[in-house]
Design a protein around this motif. Structure first.
Motif, PDB file in Angstrom:
ATOM      1  N   LEU A   7      37.014  47.684  35.632  1.00  0.00           N
ATOM      2  CA  LEU A   7      36.865  46.395  34.875  1.00  0.00           C
ATOM      3  C   LEU A   7      37.536  45.297  36.058  1.00  0.00           C
ATOM      4  CD1 LEU A   7      37.922  48.343  32.533  1.00  0.00           C
ATOM      5  CD2 LEU A   7      36.691  46.652  31.351  1.00  0.00           C
ATOM      6  N   ALA A   8      36.687  44.362  36.361  1.00  0.00           N
ATOM      7  CA  ALA A   8      37.380  43.087  37.088  1.00  0.00           C
ATOM      8  C   ALA A   8      37.481  41.796  36.494  1.00  0.00           C
ATOM      9  CB  ALA A   8      36.623  43.115  38.569  1.00  0.00           C
ATOM     10  N   VAL A   9      38.404  41.142  36.727  1.00  0.00           N
ATOM     11  CA  VAL A   9      38.562  39.582  36.346  1.00  0.00           C
ATOM     12  C   VAL A   9      38.444  39.044  37.801  1.00  0.00           C
ATOM     13  CG1 VAL A   9      39.605  37.793  35.042  1.00  0.00           C
ATOM     14  CG2 VAL A   9      39.453  40.313  34.268  1.00  0.00           C
ATOM     15  N   ILE A  10      37.612  38.027  37.896  1.00  0.00           N
ATOM     16  CA  ILE A  10      37.531  37.277  39.077  1.00  0.00           C
ATOM     17  C   ILE A  10      38.541  36.366  39.326  1.00  0.00           C
ATOM     18  CG2 ILE A  10      35.965  35.861  40.774  1.00  0.00           C
ATOM     19  CD1 ILE A  10      34.821  38.779  40.022  1.00  0.00           C
ATOM     20  N   GLY A  11      39.380  36.294  40.257  1.00  0.00           N
ATOM     21  CA  GLY A  11      40.268  35.489  40.544  1.00  0.00           C
ATOM     22  C   GLY A  11      39.898  34.218  41.217  1.00  0.00           C
ATOM     23  N   LYS A  12      41.062  33.297  41.098  1.00  0.00           N
ATOM     24  CA  LYS A  12      40.696  31.824  41.795  1.00  0.00           C
ATOM     25  C   LYS A  12      40.368  31.902  43.143  1.00  0.00           C
ATOM     26  CE  LYS A  12      44.100  29.359  38.741  1.00  0.00           C
ATOM     27  NZ  LYS A  12      45.303  29.855  38.558  1.00  0.00           N
ATOM     28  N   ASN A  13      40.910  32.862  43.878  1.00  0.00           N
ATOM     29  CA  ASN A  13      40.909  32.897  45.462  1.00  0.00           C
ATOM     30  C   ASN A  13      39.747  34.230  45.313  1.00  0.00           C
ATOM     31  OD1 ASN A  13      42.521  30.972  45.992  1.00  0.00           O
ATOM     32  ND2 ASN A  13      44.403  32.376  45.465  1.00  0.00           N
ATOM     33  N   GLY A  14      39.275  34.870  44.499  1.00  0.00           N
ATOM     34  CA  GLY A  14      38.375  35.943  44.678  1.00  0.00           C
ATOM     35  C   GLY A  14      39.211  36.989  45.522  1.00  0.00           C
ATOM     36  N   THR A  15      38.569  37.648  46.362  1.00  0.00           N
ATOM     37  CA  THR A  15      39.086  38.816  47.126  1.00  0.00           C
ATOM     38  C   THR A  15      39.809  38.295  48.483  1.00  0.00           C
ATOM     39  OG1 THR A  15      36.968  39.354  48.044  1.00  0.00           O
ATOM     40  CG2 THR A  15      37.548  40.383  46.277  1.00  0.00           C
ATOM     41  N   LYS A  16      39.702  37.197  48.816  1.00  0.00           N
ATOM     42  CA  LYS A  16      40.319  36.656  49.868  1.00  0.00           C
ATOM     43  C   LYS A  16      41.679  37.233  50.212  1.00  0.00           C
ATOM     44  CE  LYS A  16      41.534  32.238  50.606  1.00  0.00           C
ATOM     45  NZ  LYS A  16      41.258  31.054  50.218  1.00  0.00           N
ATOM     46  N   ASN A  17      42.442  36.929  49.404  1.00  0.00           N
ATOM     47  CA  ASN A  17      43.798  37.448  49.629  1.00  0.00           C
ATOM     48  C   ASN A  17      44.268  38.911  49.052  1.00  0.00           C
ATOM     49  OD1 ASN A  17      44.520  34.956  50.684  1.00  0.00           O
ATOM     50  ND2 ASN A  17      44.979  34.096  48.763  1.00  0.00           N
ATOM     51  N   GLY A  18      42.957  39.895  49.218  1.00  0.00           N
ATOM     52  CA  GLY A  18      43.210  41.069  48.501  1.00  0.00           C
ATOM     53  C   GLY A  18      42.958  41.051  46.757  1.00  0.00           C
ATOM     54  N   THR A  19      42.936  42.421  46.298  1.00  0.00           N
ATOM     55  CA  THR A  19      43.071  42.362  44.884  1.00  0.00           C
ATOM     56  C   THR A  19      44.020  43.056  44.585  1.00  0.00           C
ATOM     57  OG1 THR A  19      41.928  44.739  45.239  1.00  0.00           O
ATOM     58  CG2 THR A  19      40.325  42.924  45.222  1.00  0.00           C
ATOM     59  N   ARG A  20      44.328  42.783  43.348  1.00  0.00           N
ATOM     60  CA  ARG A  20      45.322  43.568  42.524  1.00  0.00           C
ATOM     61  C   ARG A  20      44.780  44.782  41.580  1.00  0.00           C
ATOM     62  NH1 ARG A  20      47.172  41.183  45.674  1.00  0.00           N
ATOM     63  NH2 ARG A  20      48.628  39.386  45.448  1.00  0.00           N
ATOM     64  N   LEU A  21      45.256  46.045  41.938  1.00  0.00           N
ATOM     65  CA  LEU A  21      44.584  47.240  41.118  1.00  0.00           C
ATOM     66  C   LEU A  21      45.625  47.802  40.488  1.00  0.00           C
ATOM     67  CD1 LEU A  21      43.280  48.591  44.551  1.00  0.00           C
ATOM     68  CD2 LEU A  21      41.835  47.896  42.714  1.00  0.00           C
ATOM     69  N   SER A  22      45.022  48.373  38.792  1.00  0.00           N
ATOM     70  CA  SER A  22      45.834  48.991  38.222  1.00  0.00           C
ATOM     71  C   SER A  22      45.158  50.246  37.884  1.00  0.00           C
ATOM     72  CB  SER A  22      46.233  48.266  36.893  1.00  0.00           C
ATOM     73  OG  SER A  22      47.368  47.387  37.159  1.00  0.00           O
ATOM     74  N   ILE A  23      45.536  51.403  38.385  1.00  0.00           N
ATOM     75  CA  ILE A  23      44.755  52.610  38.349  1.00  0.00           C
ATOM     76  C   ILE A  23      45.281  53.676  37.456  1.00  0.00           C
ATOM     77  CG2 ILE A  23      43.215  54.288  39.656  1.00  0.00           C
ATOM     78  CD1 ILE A  23      43.446  52.336  41.965  1.00  0.00           C
ATOM     79  N   ASN A  49      31.855  33.476  39.277  1.00  0.00           N
ATOM     80  CA  ASN A  49      32.839  32.261  39.420  1.00  0.00           C
ATOM     81  C   ASN A  49      34.253  32.872  39.025  1.00  0.00           C
ATOM     82  OD1 ASN A  49      31.000  30.434  40.184  1.00  0.00           O
ATOM     83  ND2 ASN A  49      30.353  30.598  38.160  1.00  0.00           N
ATOM     84  N   PRO A  50      35.556  32.069  39.303  1.00  0.00           N
ATOM     85  CA  PRO A  50      36.619  32.630  38.865  1.00  0.00           C
ATOM     86  C   PRO A  50      36.961  32.922  37.250  1.00  0.00           C
ATOM     87  CG  PRO A  50      36.910  30.995  40.446  1.00  0.00           C
ATOM     88  CD  PRO A  50      35.608  31.119  40.260  1.00  0.00           C
ATOM     89  N   GLY A  51      37.364  33.773  36.529  1.00  0.00           N
ATOM     90  CA  GLY A  51      37.322  33.848  35.162  1.00  0.00           C
ATOM     91  C   GLY A  51      36.367  35.032  34.619  1.00  0.00           C
ATOM     92  N   ASP A  52      35.048  35.038  35.537  1.00  0.00           N
ATOM     93  CA  ASP A  52      34.245  35.987  34.987  1.00  0.00           C
ATOM     94  C   ASP A  52      34.573  37.322  34.937  1.00  0.00           C
ATOM     95  OD1 ASP A  52      32.602  33.956  34.781  1.00  0.00           O
ATOM     96  OD2 ASP A  52      31.202  34.542  36.836  1.00  0.00           O
ATOM     97  N   ARG A  53      34.198  37.965  34.164  1.00  0.00           N
ATOM     98  CA  ARG A  53      34.503  39.335  33.840  1.00  0.00           C
ATOM     99  C   ARG A  53      33.591  40.358  33.993  1.00  0.00           C
ATOM    100  NH1 ARG A  53      39.122  37.721  30.757  1.00  0.00           N
ATOM    101  NH2 ARG A  53      39.052  39.208  28.900  1.00  0.00           N
ATOM    102  N   VAL A  54      33.608  41.349  34.725  1.00  0.00           N
ATOM    103  CA  VAL A  54      32.512  42.754  35.177  1.00  0.00           C
ATOM    104  C   VAL A  54      33.148  44.052  34.804  1.00  0.00           C
ATOM    105  CG1 VAL A  54      31.461  40.866  36.345  1.00  0.00           C
ATOM    106  CG2 VAL A  54      33.128  42.398  37.741  1.00  0.00           C
ATOM    107  N   TYR A  55      32.176  45.019  34.520  1.00  0.00           N
ATOM    108  CA  TYR A  55      32.693  46.216  34.627  1.00  0.00           C
ATOM    109  C   TYR A  55      31.581  46.999  35.279  1.00  0.00           C
ATOM    110  CZ  TYR A  55      29.059  47.031  31.195  1.00  0.00           C
ATOM    111  OH  TYR A  55      27.644  47.187  30.326  1.00  0.00           O
ATOM    112  N   CYS A  56      31.850  48.222  35.848  1.00  0.00           N
ATOM    113  CA  CYS A  56      31.148  49.097  36.638  1.00  0.00           C
ATOM    114  C   CYS A  56      31.494  50.359  36.309  1.00  0.00           C
ATOM    115  CB  CYS A  56      31.279  48.932  38.020  1.00  0.00           C
ATOM    116  SG  CYS A  56      30.138  49.300  38.988  1.00  0.00           S
ATOM    117  N   ILE A  57      30.608  51.437  35.927  1.00  0.00           N
ATOM    118  CA  ILE A  57      30.822  52.704  35.424  1.00  0.00           C
ATOM    119  C   ILE A  57      30.212  53.584  36.242  1.00  0.00           C
ATOM    120  CG2 ILE A  57      30.171  54.039  33.587  1.00  0.00           C
ATOM    121  CD1 ILE A  57      30.234  51.919  31.493  1.00  0.00           C
TER     122      ILE A  57
END
Ligand code: MN
Ligand code: MN
Length: 468
Positions: free
Chosen positions: A92-108, A76-84
């Protein structure tokens, strides 16, 4: 109104404003930057190598409610996950209100830094001294790594599959290690050599022992044997285990405040932990963004981003595809709508070496984050050149959020060059531009950055996640 004032007004209207810099920031903001950097200093001291950076990032993430990503779970929006990825990269991802529908925001950002790796068969004895053969990793000026305390970091996998993590030398109570150099009295030939040749790669041998095993037996290689025995007692490893190990030497010293005013931090590995930490904290501090935001801390940037833990690996792509699938979206469509800040450092203008830079297009300490439209070398080879449209978008985002920023190239044209992960992200059809912290003495064992610039980087990543 006289003519002069009118001209002045016109100038103000049409010319680029004079550099703003730290002088325009309130004492309160500077205090916030200093406080933010205390956390950064701890992160840096706990992140000598990428595995340690992943471990410490994971610790901070778990403390702040991030859970391991399960592609079969609903989020759900606001959920916080990580993947190693193989203990050497973390998303690390924080799920957005619109999820991935409008793309993601990436800081790498990347969490590997130049260093001195051990060769697969490192240990030998020569004239009753025990040494390790090494193979340097990334771009280093070899002379900078001699005659200074070094610490040993890394992981050994034994024949039975058990893993041993090693970190020895950072604590003042622990022994450290050292690469020797010739005394000036006998260096008449050496000092005439070109700087690139004065210290050769095969001479980066690290002194690791000097006392023979205490025995009455007449045997050879007793100093080496003594070292191996100490390693066996402490870590349970034998000489063969070096074959399945990732061990390296990094500067032993912890980071320090620099200058009477304590405005700078000197330390090993600012490139690129100084962007990794603000990007990590920006994800941690994000509540419920519009678009799912992802901070990815990657490995192997310093050697070209190759390999399955580098940015050229499909790891991040697969993670984004998994997130897309949960939303019923096509992965490639999500990527095509995604935007990225390639969070990496750039060279700060150094007045002592002014001729290497082009002053109008350089970044300066205490002037905030630097945006590099492109990196590369020669005639813009090997780079992703961000579009005018995307530059415009990021520029507005920074201005609208009062973030101190500057633009700059990496030194003067044809002076050398360098690259970042930006081009590999761009190849996934993602809009990307480099944004990071200016660094003095980049890739040296003791790099320098400004505390205010680190804080502005945090504010930039936070705004990118939550306000764009
Ligand atoms: Mn870098
Ligand atoms: Mn670098």
């Amino acid at each position: 109104m006289d003519e002069k004032t009118k001209t002045k007004q016109l100038k103000e209207q049409l010319f680029m404003p004079a550099k703003k810099g730290i002088a325009t920031i309130s004492a309160e903001e500077i205090k916030k930057a200093d406080e933010f950097c205390e956390g950064y200093k701890t992160f840096l001291d706990n992140s000598a190598v990428e595995r340690e950076a992943v471990r410490y990032s994971l610790f901070l993430a778990k403390e702040n409610g991030f859970e391991e990503f399960d592609p079969d779970k609903k989020y759900n929006p606001g959920d916080r996950v990580y993947c190693i990825n193989r203990e050497k990269a973390i998303a690390l991802a924080v799920i957005g209100k619109n999820g991935t529908k409008n793309g993601t925001r990436l800081s790498i950002a990347h969490i590997d830094s130049p260093r001195v790796d051990l060769k697969p068969n490192p240990l030998y004895e020569d004239n009753s001294l025990a040494l390790f053969k090494t193979h340097y990793y990334g771009g280093i000026k070899k002379y900078q790594w001699t005659v200074m305390p070094l610490a040993l970091h890394g992981t050994v996998v034994k024949l039975d599959g058990t893993k041993v993590d090693i970190s020895l030398g950072a604590d003042e109570e622990e022994p450290c290690f050292c690469i020797t150099d010739l005394l000036p009295h006998l260096a008449q030939e050496q000092v005439q050599e070109k700087m690139a040749k004065a210290i050769k790669g095969e001479n980066l041998n690290v002194l690791v022992g000097s006392r023979p095993l205490d025995t009455d037996d007449e045997e050879s290689e007793l100093v080496k044997l003594n070292v191996m025995k100490i390693l066996n007692d402490k870590y349970g490893i034998t000489e063969n285990d070096f074959l399945s190990a990732e061990l390296c030497f990094v500067p032993a010293q912890k980071c320090r405040d620099v200058g009477f005013d304590r405005g700078l931090i000197g330390g090993y590995g600012h490139d690129d932990k100084v962007c990794a930490y603000p990007a990590l904290i920006a994800a941690i501090d994000s509540d419920v963004p519009d678009c799912t935001c992802i901070t990815y801390l990657t490995d192997k940037e310093e050697v070209g981003s190759d390999g399955n833990t580098g940015m050229q690996s499909d790891f991040l792509r697969y993670f984004i595809y998994d997130l897309a699938k949960l939303d019923g979206e096509e992965g490639y469509r999500v990527l095509s709508k995604s935007k990225c800040l390639s969070a990496d450092v750039n060279a700060a203008f150094d007045p002592t070496y002014a001729s290497a830079y082009e002053a109008k297009n350089s970044s300066y300490i205490n002037n905030g984050v630097i945006i590099s439209k492109y990196t590369g070398h020669g005639g813009k080879y090997d780079t992703s050149d961000a579009s005018a449209e995307y530059m415009g978008e990021i520029r507005s985002m920074l201005e609208n959020n009062g973030i101190m920023w500057q633009v700059g190239e990496l030194g003067k044209v044809d002076g050398g060059g360098g690259g970042t992960i930006a081009k590999y992200v761009a190849n996934m059809n993602v809009d990307v531009v480099d944004l990071g912290v200016p660094v003095l003495s980049m890739h040296a064992p003791f790099e320098l950055i400004s505390k205010v610039d680190v804080y502005e980087a945090y504010r930039a990543f936070y705004a990118f996640f939550n306000k764009l």
